[in-house]
Write a protein that holds these residues in place. Structure first.
Motif, PDB file in Angstrom:
ATOM      1  N   THR A 128       0.826  -1.208   0.000  1.00 40.11           N
ATOM      2  CA  THR A 128       0.000   0.000   0.000  1.00 40.11           C
ATOM      3  C   THR A 128       0.857   1.253   0.000  1.00 40.11           C
ATOM      4  O   THR A 128       0.465   2.292  -0.551  1.00 40.11           O
ATOM      5  CB  THR A 128      -0.923  -0.006   1.229  1.00 40.11           C
ATOM      6  N   ALA A 129       2.048   1.139   0.631  1.00 37.09           N
ATOM      7  CA  ALA A 129       2.955   2.287   0.670  1.00 37.09           C
ATOM      8  C   ALA A 129       3.642   2.538  -0.661  1.00 37.09           C
ATOM      9  O   ALA A 129       4.334   3.547  -0.814  1.00 37.09           O
ATOM     10  CB  ALA A 129       4.015   2.072   1.747  1.00 37.09           C
ATOM     11  N   GLY A 130       3.489   1.633  -1.619  1.00 39.62           N
ATOM     12  CA  GLY A 130       4.039   1.868  -2.941  1.00 39.62           C
ATOM     13  C   GLY A 130       5.098   0.895  -3.393  1.00 39.62           C
ATOM     14  O   GLY A 130       5.572   0.989  -4.534  1.00 39.62           O
ATOM     15  N   LEU A 131       5.503  -0.063  -2.572  1.00 34.34           N
ATOM     16  CA  LEU A 131       6.500  -1.042  -2.991  1.00 34.34           C
ATOM     17  C   LEU A 131       5.854  -2.125  -3.843  1.00 34.34           C
ATOM     18  O   LEU A 131       4.720  -2.539  -3.601  1.00 34.34           O
ATOM     19  CB  LEU A 131       7.160  -1.693  -1.765  1.00 34.34           C
ATOM     20  N   THR A 132       6.603  -2.579  -4.833  1.00 36.34           N
ATOM     21  CA  THR A 132       6.185  -3.723  -5.635  1.00 36.34           C
ATOM     22  C   THR A 132       6.750  -4.970  -4.970  1.00 36.34           C
ATOM     23  O   THR A 132       7.967  -5.182  -4.963  1.00 36.34           O
ATOM     24  CB  THR A 132       6.693  -3.611  -7.077  1.00 36.34           C
ATOM     25  N   LEU A 133       5.875  -5.811  -4.413  1.00 43.22           N
ATOM     26  CA  LEU A 133       6.303  -6.914  -3.553  1.00 43.22           C
ATOM     27  C   LEU A 133       5.818  -8.244  -4.077  1.00 43.22           C
ATOM     28  O   LEU A 133       4.676  -8.380  -4.523  1.00 43.22           O
ATOM     29  CB  LEU A 133       5.761  -6.717  -2.127  1.00 43.22           C
ATOM     30  N   GLU A 134       6.716  -9.235  -4.019  1.00 46.76           N
ATOM     31  CA  GLU A 134       6.356 -10.631  -4.256  1.00 46.76           C
ATOM     32  C   GLU A 134       6.590 -11.380  -2.946  1.00 46.76           C
ATOM     33  O   GLU A 134       7.679 -11.309  -2.372  1.00 46.76           O
ATOM     34  CB  GLU A 134       7.207 -11.232  -5.371  1.00 46.76           C
ATOM     35  N   TYR A 135       5.572 -12.082  -2.497  1.00 43.39           N
ATOM     36  CA  TYR A 135       5.635 -12.761  -1.202  1.00 43.39           C
ATOM     37  C   TYR A 135       5.487 -14.256  -1.415  1.00 43.39           C
ATOM     38  O   TYR A 135       4.480 -14.725  -1.946  1.00 43.39           O
ATOM     39  CB  TYR A 135       4.532 -12.232  -0.290  1.00 43.39           C
ATOM     40  N   ASP A 136       6.534 -15.003  -1.038  1.00 46.53           N
ATOM     41  CA  ASP A 136       6.543 -16.454  -1.228  1.00 46.53           C
ATOM     42  C   ASP A 136       6.752 -17.104   0.138  1.00 46.53           C
ATOM     43  O   ASP A 136       7.855 -17.097   0.691  1.00 46.53           O
ATOM     44  CB  ASP A 136       7.669 -16.852  -2.183  1.00 46.53           C
ATOM     45  N   ALA A 137       5.673 -17.638   0.699  1.00 46.08           N
ATOM     46  CA  ALA A 137       5.751 -18.280   2.009  1.00 46.08           C
ATOM     47  C   ALA A 137       4.626 -19.284   2.128  1.00 46.08           C
ATOM     48  O   ALA A 137       3.547 -19.103   1.547  1.00 46.08           O
ATOM     49  CB  ALA A 137       5.650 -17.246   3.133  1.00 46.08           C
ATOM     50  N   PRO A 138       4.855 -20.372   2.861  1.00 43.02           N
ATOM     51  CA  PRO A 138       3.766 -21.317   3.105  1.00 43.02           C
ATOM     52  C   PRO A 138       2.712 -20.688   3.994  1.00 43.02           C
ATOM     53  O   PRO A 138       2.899 -19.590   4.538  1.00 43.02           O
ATOM     54  CB  PRO A 138       4.470 -22.485   3.806  1.00 43.02           C
ATOM     55  N   ASP A 139       1.618 -21.364   4.134  1.00 45.28           N
ATOM     56  CA  ASP A 139       0.558 -20.888   5.014  1.00 45.28           C
ATOM     57  C   ASP A 139       1.093 -20.916   6.444  1.00 45.28           C
ATOM     58  O   ASP A 139       1.268 -21.978   7.039  1.00 45.28           O
ATOM     59  CB  ASP A 139      -0.681 -21.775   4.882  1.00 45.28           C
ATOM     60  N   LEU A 140       1.334 -19.743   6.997  1.00 47.78           N
ATOM     61  CA  LEU A 140       1.952 -19.679   8.309  1.00 47.78           C
ATOM     62  C   LEU A 140       1.039 -20.207   9.404  1.00 47.78           C
ATOM     63  O   LEU A 140       1.495 -20.534  10.499  1.00 47.78           O
ATOM     64  CB  LEU A 140       2.361 -18.238   8.625  1.00 47.78           C
ATOM     65  N   ALA A 141      -0.245 -20.279   9.137  1.00 46.73           N
ATOM     66  CA  ALA A 141      -1.173 -20.744  10.158  1.00 46.73           C
ATOM     67  C   ALA A 141      -1.278 -22.265  10.199  1.00 46.73           C
ATOM     68  O   ALA A 141      -1.560 -22.838  11.251  1.00 46.73           O
ATOM     69  CB  ALA A 141      -2.558 -20.140   9.921  1.00 46.73           C
ATOM     70  N   THR A 142      -1.047 -22.922   9.054  1.00 45.00           N
ATOM     71  CA  THR A 142      -1.285 -24.376   9.008  1.00 45.00           C
ATOM     72  C   THR A 142      -0.068 -25.177   8.575  1.00 45.00           C
ATOM     73  O   THR A 142       0.087 -26.322   8.988  1.00 45.00           O
ATOM     74  CB  THR A 142      -2.444 -24.681   8.037  1.00 45.00           C
ATOM     75  N   GLU A 143       0.816 -24.616   7.761  1.00 44.37           N
ATOM     76  CA  GLU A 143       1.903 -25.390   7.177  1.00 44.37           C
ATOM     77  C   GLU A 143       3.246 -25.195   7.870  1.00 44.37           C
ATOM     78  O   GLU A 143       4.172 -25.962   7.624  1.00 44.37           O
ATOM     79  CB  GLU A 143       2.065 -25.032   5.687  1.00 44.37           C
ATOM     80  N   VAL A 144       3.380 -24.186   8.690  1.00 45.53           N
ATOM     81  CA  VAL A 144       4.647 -23.932   9.365  1.00 45.53           C
ATOM     82  C   VAL A 144       4.531 -24.341  10.827  1.00 45.53           C
ATOM     83  O   VAL A 144       3.652 -23.841  11.538  1.00 45.53           O
ATOM     84  CB  VAL A 144       5.033 -22.441   9.277  1.00 45.53           C
ATOM     85  N   PRO A 145       5.363 -25.284  11.292  1.00 44.61           N
ATOM     86  CA  PRO A 145       5.319 -25.641  12.718  1.00 44.61           C
ATOM     87  C   PRO A 145       5.608 -24.421  13.587  1.00 44.61           C
ATOM     88  O   PRO A 145       6.234 -23.464  13.170  1.00 44.61           O
ATOM     89  CB  PRO A 145       6.427 -26.702  12.850  1.00 44.61           C
TER      90      PRO A 145
END
Length: 396
Positions: A285-302
């Motif tokens: 929203t602040a203007g950065l062009t972002l790509e976010y690659d992460a597993p589902d932090l709620a279910t897939e990450v211990p």
């Protein structure tokens, strides 16, 4: 310059304990010595000198915690009077089998207490000087009692026992005092180190919160100045983002200030892995062009320890803040969160050009490295291709 070294704990408690020791010694050993001198059949000047020496010894014990050097000096002079005074006679001498030197009176034990006090509470070089004075006193005592006949022991046995007792007691009292002083200094150093670590931790938190929030606010303010005149309908969205960022920063700063004030009221929880998507969206929203690659932090990450989660969040936050401040406006940022076995890895890369901090790491990169190392991890930062890369790996 002060002659005393302050130890841990309330000063009044140390003074009260010293008075208690002085009181016990006075009740147990002073009556015997006082009666022996009064009935000792010595000249009146010596009698008064010996009584004054006994009183001075016990008074010095009472003041040894507050004025260790002065009390030791008074005690040493009193012991010198006991060593040089003539032998005592009277009922006590009759019971002992012969006249005896006043230095054998039980109150002489007060000297060991005084030596302990000066070695434990006085600054250098007084502990060493007190030890030297004590050993000289041992020599004078042995010489004074060399021919004492009030024991059935052979002369060499008496000499050996006397030398061992005087020198051993002197060295033991001095060593116990130095141990106490060393322990107090070590505890004080640990406390100072803990306070310094806490100050650094709070400084890192304040830097991360303020730098990130201001970067977002400034970028929105600059964008708003350019676009609001052409698209007034976008003003409310820009102002809402600025207000939301400010509220979030105030919330985190209230938590930090609560720690500084030692408030008992619970503070808001620190951010962690679950807050990374919101952070990424806010920077978009602040203007950065972002790509976010992460597993589902709620279910897939211990689950990871809270400290590791907070460190990962702050690393990403600081890296994105640096991109917003130093990279080109059209930079593309990629955030990758991985969870290999027994570790958590966070990588932030951009193609916005190597920032100026590459040549001289600032507070942000230094604080980032300290955070990661504090949880046992490793941090790698540096230019790659046409941009910058931050990689943190932390054990979990």
């Amino acid at each position: 310059m002060s002659t005393t070294a302050t130890g841990p704990g309330p000063r009044w408690l140390g003074g009260a304990a010293q008075l208690a020791v002085a009181g016990v010694l006075a009740l147990v050993v002073l009556p015997v010595g006082w009666t022996s001198v009064v009935e000792g059949e010595v000249a009146r000047p010596w009698r008064w000198a010996l009584l004054a020496a006994l009183a001075a010894l016990h008074l010095a014990v009472a003041t040894a915690r507050r004025w260790p050097v002065a009390s030791f000096a008074v005690g040493a002079l009193a012991e010198l009077v006991l060593v040089t005074a003539p032998d005592l006679g009277g009922p006590t001498a009759t019971a002992a089998g012969s006249e005896y030197a006043p230095v054998l009176l039980p109150s002489s034990l007060c000297f060991f207490v005084l030596l302990y006090a000066v070695s434990a509470h006085a600054a250098r070089p007084w502990p060493t000087a007190a030890l030297v004075g004590g050993l000289v006193g041992c020599l004078l005592t042995v010489v004074r009692l060399w021919g004492f006949a009030g024991t059935a022991l052979e002369s060499w046995t008496w000499w050996l026992m006397l030398s061992t007792a005087t020198v051993g007691g002197t060295v033991a009292a001095w060593a116990l005092g130095r141990f106490r002083a060393t322990r107090a200094a070590w505890i004080a150093q640990l406390a100072e180190q803990g306070a310094a670590d806490e100050r650094r931790r709070i400084a890192r938190e304040m830097h991360d919160v303020v730098a990130h929030s201001l970067a977002v606010v400034v970028s929105h303010a600059e964008a708003g100045r350019l676009v609001v005149a052409q698209s007034p309908d976008r003003a409310s969205g820009i102002l809402a983002t600025i207000a939301g960022t400010g509220r979030e920063a105030l919330t985190e700063m209230r938590g930090l200030l609560g720690v500084l004030r030692d408030d008992e009221a619970p503070t808001d929880p620190q951010p962690g892995l679950a807050d990374l998507p919101a952070l990424v969206e806010r920077m978009r929203t602040a203007g950065l062009t972002l790509e976010y690659d992460a597993p589902d932090l709620a279910t897939e990450v211990p689950a990871v320890p809270p400290g590791v989660g907070l460190t990962a969040y702050r690393v990403v936050q600081e890296a994105l803040t640096n991109v917003a401040r130093h990279a080109r406006p059209d930079a593309v940022v990629r955030v990758v969160v991985d969870r290999p076995a027994d570790a958590l890895q966070v990588v932030v890369t951009d193609d916005g050009g190597a920032p100026a901090v590459a040549a001289a790491p600032g507070r942000g990169l230094t604080g980032m490295r300290e955070r990661v190392e504090a949880v046992g991890g490793t941090l790698e930062t540096g230019p790659v291709a046409s941009g910058w890369r931050v990689s943190a790996r932390m054990p979990v």
